[in-house]
Design a protein around this motif. Structure first.
Motif, PDB file in Angstrom:
ATOM      1  N   ASP A  86       0.824  -1.211   0.000  1.00 52.55           N
ATOM      2  CA  ASP A  86       0.000   0.000   0.000  1.00 52.55           C
ATOM      3  C   ASP A  86       0.860   1.263   0.000  1.00 52.55           C
ATOM      4  O   ASP A  86       0.741   2.129   0.855  1.00 52.55           O
ATOM      5  N   ILE A  87       1.720   1.348  -0.976  1.00 53.60           N
ATOM      6  CA  ILE A  87       2.621   2.499  -1.099  1.00 53.60           C
ATOM      7  C   ILE A  87       1.890   3.622  -1.834  1.00 53.60           C
ATOM      8  O   ILE A  87       1.293   3.405  -2.882  1.00 53.60           O
ATOM      9  N   ASN A  88       1.943   4.818  -1.241  1.00 60.59           N
ATOM     10  CA  ASN A  88       1.425   5.999  -1.923  1.00 60.59           C
ATOM     11  C   ASN A  88       2.342   7.174  -1.623  1.00 60.59           C
ATOM     12  O   ASN A  88       3.100   7.154  -0.671  1.00 60.59           O
ATOM     13  N   GLY A  89       2.278   8.161  -2.465  1.00 56.83           N
ATOM     14  CA  GLY A  89       3.130   9.336  -2.296  1.00 56.83           C
ATOM     15  C   GLY A  89       3.363  10.035  -3.614  1.00 56.83           C
ATOM     16  O   GLY A  89       2.583   9.895  -4.557  1.00 56.83           O
ATOM     17  N   LYS A  90       4.478  10.771  -3.688  1.00 55.26           N
ATOM     18  CA  LYS A  90       4.787  11.563  -4.887  1.00 55.26           C
ATOM     19  C   LYS A  90       6.261  11.432  -5.264  1.00 55.26           C
ATOM     20  O   LYS A  90       7.123  11.307  -4.402  1.00 55.26           O
ATOM     21  N   VAL A  91       6.487  11.511  -6.552  1.00 56.99           N
ATOM     22  CA  VAL A  91       7.839  11.547  -7.111  1.00 56.99           C
ATOM     23  C   VAL A  91       8.013  12.950  -7.677  1.00 56.99           C
ATOM     24  O   VAL A  91       7.186  13.419  -8.464  1.00 56.99           O
ATOM     25  N   PHE A  92       9.091  13.615  -7.256  1.00 57.21           N
ATOM     26  CA  PHE A  92       9.318  14.999  -7.671  1.00 57.21           C
ATOM     27  C   PHE A  92      10.685  15.117  -8.325  1.00 57.21           C
ATOM     28  O   PHE A  92      11.699  14.762  -7.732  1.00 57.21           O
ATOM     29  N   PHE A  93      10.688  15.602  -9.563  1.00 55.97           N
ATOM     30  CA  PHE A  93      11.920  15.882 -10.294  1.00 55.97           C
ATOM     31  C   PHE A  93      12.131  17.390 -10.264  1.00 55.97           C
ATOM     32  O   PHE A  93      11.384  18.131 -10.894  1.00 55.97           O
ATOM     33  N   TYR A  94      13.147  17.836  -9.545  1.00 55.68           N
ATOM     34  CA  TYR A  94      13.462  19.258  -9.412  1.00 55.68           C
ATOM     35  C   TYR A  94      14.596  19.599 -10.362  1.00 55.68           C
ATOM     36  O   TYR A  94      15.658  18.984 -10.324  1.00 55.68           O
ATOM     37  N   ARG A  95      14.352  20.573 -11.228  1.00 55.66           N
ATOM     38  CA  ARG A  95      15.370  21.023 -12.187  1.00 55.66           C
ATOM     39  C   ARG A  95      15.949  22.333 -11.663  1.00 55.66           C
ATOM     40  O   ARG A  95      15.273  23.363 -11.667  1.00 55.66           O
ATOM     41  N   PRO A  96      17.201  22.338 -11.160  1.00 51.94           N
ATOM     42  CA  PRO A  96      17.774  23.560 -10.584  1.00 51.94           C
ATOM     43  C   PRO A  96      17.860  24.729 -11.552  1.00 51.94           C
ATOM     44  O   PRO A  96      17.739  25.879 -11.143  1.00 51.94           O
ATOM     45  N   SER A  97      18.026  24.460 -12.829  1.00 53.50           N
ATOM     46  CA  SER A  97      18.239  25.543 -13.783  1.00 53.50           C
ATOM     47  C   SER A  97      16.945  26.217 -14.258  1.00 53.50           C
ATOM     48  O   SER A  97      16.987  27.339 -14.736  1.00 53.50           O
ATOM     49  N   ASN A  98      15.795  25.528 -14.120  1.00 56.43           N
ATOM     50  CA  ASN A  98      14.558  26.097 -14.646  1.00 56.43           C
ATOM     51  C   ASN A  98      13.368  25.454 -13.946  1.00 56.43           C
ATOM     52  O   ASN A  98      13.104  24.272 -14.130  1.00 56.43           O
TER      53      ASN A  98
END
Length: 149
Positions: A86-98
């Motif tokens: 029962d895994i839930n959550g979010k995946v976030f890809f942060y782009r430092p340049s933009n």
């Protein structure tokens, strides 16, 4: 013809210097080429929640089988621990340049794996942050990624 004395020379030099500085201040604040973004819009709110982030990272470090991230031709494959259900959550890809290239996705698993296609990501550096929860315990996994299409 009247000669300028040194007092007028100093005043002219100061006015020229102030004009030079004001030119660059106005140019930097109005030109879109020099767009300065904050790392996050809600900086102070995020700082207040930092202890919960530390706890979630500690929970993730204590796992015997942690998250594995693989960069393949099909995309980014994220493999979650098999013992967690029962895994839930979010995946976030942060782009430092933009910040316009940042991507946030909800976790959708298929056999404890999640695939993010390469078409969703632009080539370059990303900071991957996976904030997930299982059985009431929060976990946080962070990793720097270099995307090559």
């Amino acid at each position: 013809m009247k000669k300028l004395n040194w007092g007028y020379g100093i005043v002219i030099a100061i006015v020229c210097f102030i004009s030079f500085i004001m030119f660059f201040v106005i140019k930097m604040s109005t030109d879109k080429k020099y767009d300065h973004d904050l790392v996050t819009e809600e900086y102070y709110k995020q700082e207040l929640a930092y202890q919960s982030e530390i706890d979630a990272r500690q929970n993730s470090a204590e796992l015997t089988d942690n998250i594995e991230v693989k960069n393949t031709a099909a995309g980014i494959i994220i493999h979650f621990p098999a013992e967690k259900k029962d895994i839930n959550g979010k995946v976030f890809f942060y782009r430092p340049s933009n910040k316009k290239l940042d991507i946030e996705l909800p976790i959708h698993l298929s056999k404890n794996e999640m695939l993010i296609p390469t078409e969703k990501l632009v080539e370059g550096k990303y900071e991957l942050s996976i904030n997930w929860e299982s059985d009431g315990t929060t976990y946080l996994y962070k990793k720097d990624l270099q995307i090559r299409n």
